[in-house]
Design an enzyme around this catalytic site. Sequence first.
Site: not given
Length: 422
Positions: A264, A279, A351, A354, A392
């Site tokens: 990403r 991140r 997070e 999802s 994470r």
Amino acid sequence: MLQINNIRQNPQWVKERLSVRNFPAIDLVDRILQTDDELRKIKVAAESLQAMVNAASKEIGAMMAKGDKELAENKKKEVAALKADIAEKSAELSALENEFNKNILQLPNLPHISVPLGKSAEDNVLVREGGRKPTLNSSAKPHWDLIKQYDWVDFETGAKLAGSGFPLYKGKGAKLQRTLIQFFLDYNTAAGYTEYMPPLMVNEATAYGTGQLPDKEGQMYHITADGLYLIPTAEVPVTNVYSNEILKESDLPVKMTAYTPCFRREAGSFGSDVRGLNRVHQFDKVEIIQLVRPEESYEVLEEMVKHVEQLLNLLELPYRILRLCGGDMGFTSALTYDFEVYSASQQKWLEVSSVSNFETFQTNRMKIRYKDEAGKSQLLHSLNGSSLALPRIVAALLENNQTDGGVLLPKALHGYFGAERL
RNA sequence: GGAGAGUUGUCCGAGUGGUUGAAGGAGCACGCCUGGAAAGUGUGUAUACGGGAAACUGUAUCGAGGGUUCGAAUCCCUCACUCUCCGCCA
């Protein structure tokens, strides 16, 4: 992409649902309907002209066979006139089609009836919490200090090799990645998911199918020389496995899982939560994906939520599950649950998964259908979720389980890692 | 990277300009035949999007996209993929 039939049938509902996202759609929906209407009128006109041409061509064939050269030549002149009309119509048609596509691609998915109202992450609704937050003593460190202390992840060398945000895992840090991947995949396959290892680069059509293109072009790494994109998630190649296919009832449900690195660019992401593993540009993730019959998809969504939740229980991490509000949901989703784990030294929720139901938003683009009992083909619903994103999880595991003598691992990992602590 | 051969319906496979949406076969579905089955036999068997209350009907689709032509699975161009040989290579 929304189905035009649904918009046609109930524009009011579409507008109302989109307002849950705070998406001002009234003008856009009206414009789409109007374009659709004109489009179809012209299409009918153009097609009936074409029908005349086709019929005339057959006649010409018959005339030629009989040797009526002159008749045939006259007929050809008629056809020429018709063709000029068709050219005109099809120019109009393609202009309208461009307009139509441009507009309908701007519409995000319709939020499910259970999606809470809200503008931002603050308005997400807590569904439930699980696990216990640890109490750390005052010398507890954030994970970026721990990985440095034990030399488990080397960001500096990663930066030398590629750039910032490309971690270099090392020693037990690298082994922990491998352990988690193995553990997650085994857990998923035991639940009936078939394991895949997809290409890590995809072409344009594939990226378009799951909705990464056209909107999120800037978020993917683009290999322009070959027209390929590095995948931002396994969702992209794996959901597309069945693109343009019509499945049999007996093939359903399709349950797939895959481990892949995820790439990403995250261009323009600033903020305080970017330190350490929070991140990064490249990370590892195991994904679960299902293709199911429409009437089952919300039941399946809950099942996938339970599945991921159990995984977090096995990792003994404190977590919470949120139902995303209309303003915070992704473009393609109809209903999303976010999973966050509590990272004790950062005192922050991160997070890690999802889980979403996309209904027919993706399958409409990919043309993934099945043949129902009546023999009619219809679009499937697609769902996916992370199980789980690694960095994470690692951050939380390290922070929450740190001791003076290293980091304790949850029982579920002991056998996989071959030790009780890092 | 070089040379060549391919890509047709669920599958195999024919088809080099004119009722070809596509021969033939297999498979599948239904029927006949049978005590039952096999064999035999008859019929049917793609998808999408439009129009129509429906029966039905129009358009498009023979890897993809363009072109030539009154008319293209068939001719031309571009691209993708597959296979074979050579080169390179984990």
